[in-house]
Design a protein around this motif. Structure first.
Motif, mmCIF file in Angstrom:
data_model
loop_
_atom_site.group_PDB
_atom_site.id
_atom_site.type_symbol
_atom_site.label_atom_id
_atom_site.label_comp_id
_atom_site.label_asym_id
_atom_site.label_seq_id
_atom_site.Cartn_x
_atom_site.Cartn_y
_atom_site.Cartn_z
ATOM 1 N N TYR A 1 0.846 -1.194 0.000
ATOM 2 C CA TYR A 1 0.000 0.000 0.000
ATOM 3 C C TYR A 1 0.887 1.251 0.000
ATOM 4 N N GLY A 2 0.253 2.396 -0.070
ATOM 5 C CA GLY A 2 0.976 3.657 0.048
ATOM 6 C C GLY A 2 1.015 4.103 1.502
ATOM 7 N N ASP A 3 1.497 3.218 2.381
ATOM 8 C CA ASP A 3 1.442 3.473 3.829
ATOM 9 C C ASP A 3 2.821 3.721 4.429
ATOM 10 N N GLY A 4 3.700 4.334 3.646
ATOM 11 C CA GLY A 4 5.067 4.572 4.104
ATOM 12 C C GLY A 4 5.145 5.527 5.274
ATOM 13 N N PHE A 5 6.244 5.428 6.014
ATOM 14 C CA PHE A 5 6.509 6.343 7.121
ATOM 15 C C PHE A 5 7.901 6.948 6.961
ATOM 16 N N ASP A 6 8.065 8.131 7.509
ATOM 17 C CA ASP A 6 9.367 8.788 7.471
ATOM 18 C C ASP A 6 10.253 8.238 8.582
ATOM 19 N N GLY A 7 11.544 8.395 8.415
ATOM 20 C CA GLY A 7 12.471 7.961 9.453
ATOM 21 C C GLY A 7 12.572 6.445 9.524
ATOM 22 N N GLU A 8 12.860 5.954 10.727
ATOM 23 C CA GLU A 8 13.069 4.524 10.915
ATOM 24 C C GLU A 8 12.376 4.035 12.176
ATOM 25 N N LEU A 9 12.121 2.742 12.216
ATOM 26 C CA LEU A 9 11.647 2.117 13.445
ATOM 27 C C LEU A 9 12.806 2.043 14.432
#
Length: 269
Positions: free
Chosen positions: A176-184
């Motif tokens: 999906y287009g469910d990206g997040f910025d940065g990192e876990l």
């Protein structure tokens, strides 16, 4: 087409969360596959913002009570269930006071991702698999929706691979287009390794960005579905270059939309 036993593992489902591309698809897909003669089980997290009274969630005592150890800490697994009356579909919810009591999904009030989202994802995956074992239900397909389900494929292929319940299962991952910025959290790789995962692909999670998580997940998928027009180009490139069976994006309004999903399940089994 032969009927399948499909385990849907979903980051979100409507009507329990607001309508998004993913939550609507998971809701419709569960119903459509059941109506086509497949046997299904559907799981999602019991986020604290879900109104339990309105949606008539209730705890399943016989499935609850197990303690799962995440990063050396015990967390109680609570299982709840509800039905979508209009769809005649039952939804299982993975709950825990430490991870899911907060009145939010993945972000705080300021729009920042919770720092323990990696542990929440681990707990969710483990909770689903332990519950399916208790149900003594053997899926033929496990279909993962949303990055929050990203731990599921590696668990199935590396931790639960010899369990009779999951030994022959095929894993499908929807993008999906469910990206997040940065990192876990930087400890994500170690936490997964501590679950019993020994695999060189863990090196990918040394930088646990969204793109790397998708790359990691696809290593353990038997099939990949492009579920959104908003999938990041870099992630789409990884999927197309993976060599895995791929179902390209199609409009959910297409006449043969669900038939294509059913055929895809058959092809990878």
């Amino acid at each position: 087409m032969a009927s399948s036993r499909i385990l849907y593992v979903c980051q979100e489902i409507t009507p329990y969360l607001p309508e998004t591309e993913g939550s609507v698809l998971c809701r419709r897909l569960s119903q459509a596959m059941q109506e086509r003669g497949n046997e299904i089980r559907t799981f999602m997290p019991r986020y604290g913002c879900i109104n339990e009274r309105r949606h008539q969630l209730h705890e399943v005592i016989r499935l609850s009570g197990m303690n799962l150890i995440i990063d050396d800490n015990d967390h109680q697994l609570i299982i709840k269930v509800a039905s979508i009356p209009s769809a005649r579909v039952q939804i299982y919810f993975i709950d825990n006071d430490d991870y899911f009591a907060r009145k939010a999904v993945l972000e705080d009030a300021d729009g920042h991702y919770f720092p323990d989202n990696d542990e929440r994802a681990i707990f969710f995956a483990r909770g689903v698999l332990e519950t399916v074992k208790k149900l003594r239900w053997t899926p033929t397909i496990v279909h993962c929706h949303g990055w929050f389900t990203g731990v599921m494929p590696v668990y199935l292929k590396k931790v639960f691979a010899d369990d009779p319940i999951f030994r022959h299962v095929k894993v499908v991952v929807s993008l999906y287009g469910d990206g997040f910025d940065g990192e876990l959290d930087k400890g994500f790789r170690t936490k997964i390794a501590n679950e019993g995962v020994k695999d060189k692909n863990l090196e990918i999670l040394d930088s646990p960005s969204y793109e790397n998580l998708c790359r990691f997940v696809m290593n353990y998928a038997d099939g990949v579905i492009v579920a959104s027009e908003e999938v990041a180009p870099a992630v789409l490139e990884i999927a197309r270059g993976s060599g895995k069976p791929l179902l390209e994006y199609q409009s959910p309004e297409a006449e043969d939309f669900f038939a294509n999903y059913n055929r895809f399940y058959d092809e990878i089994q």
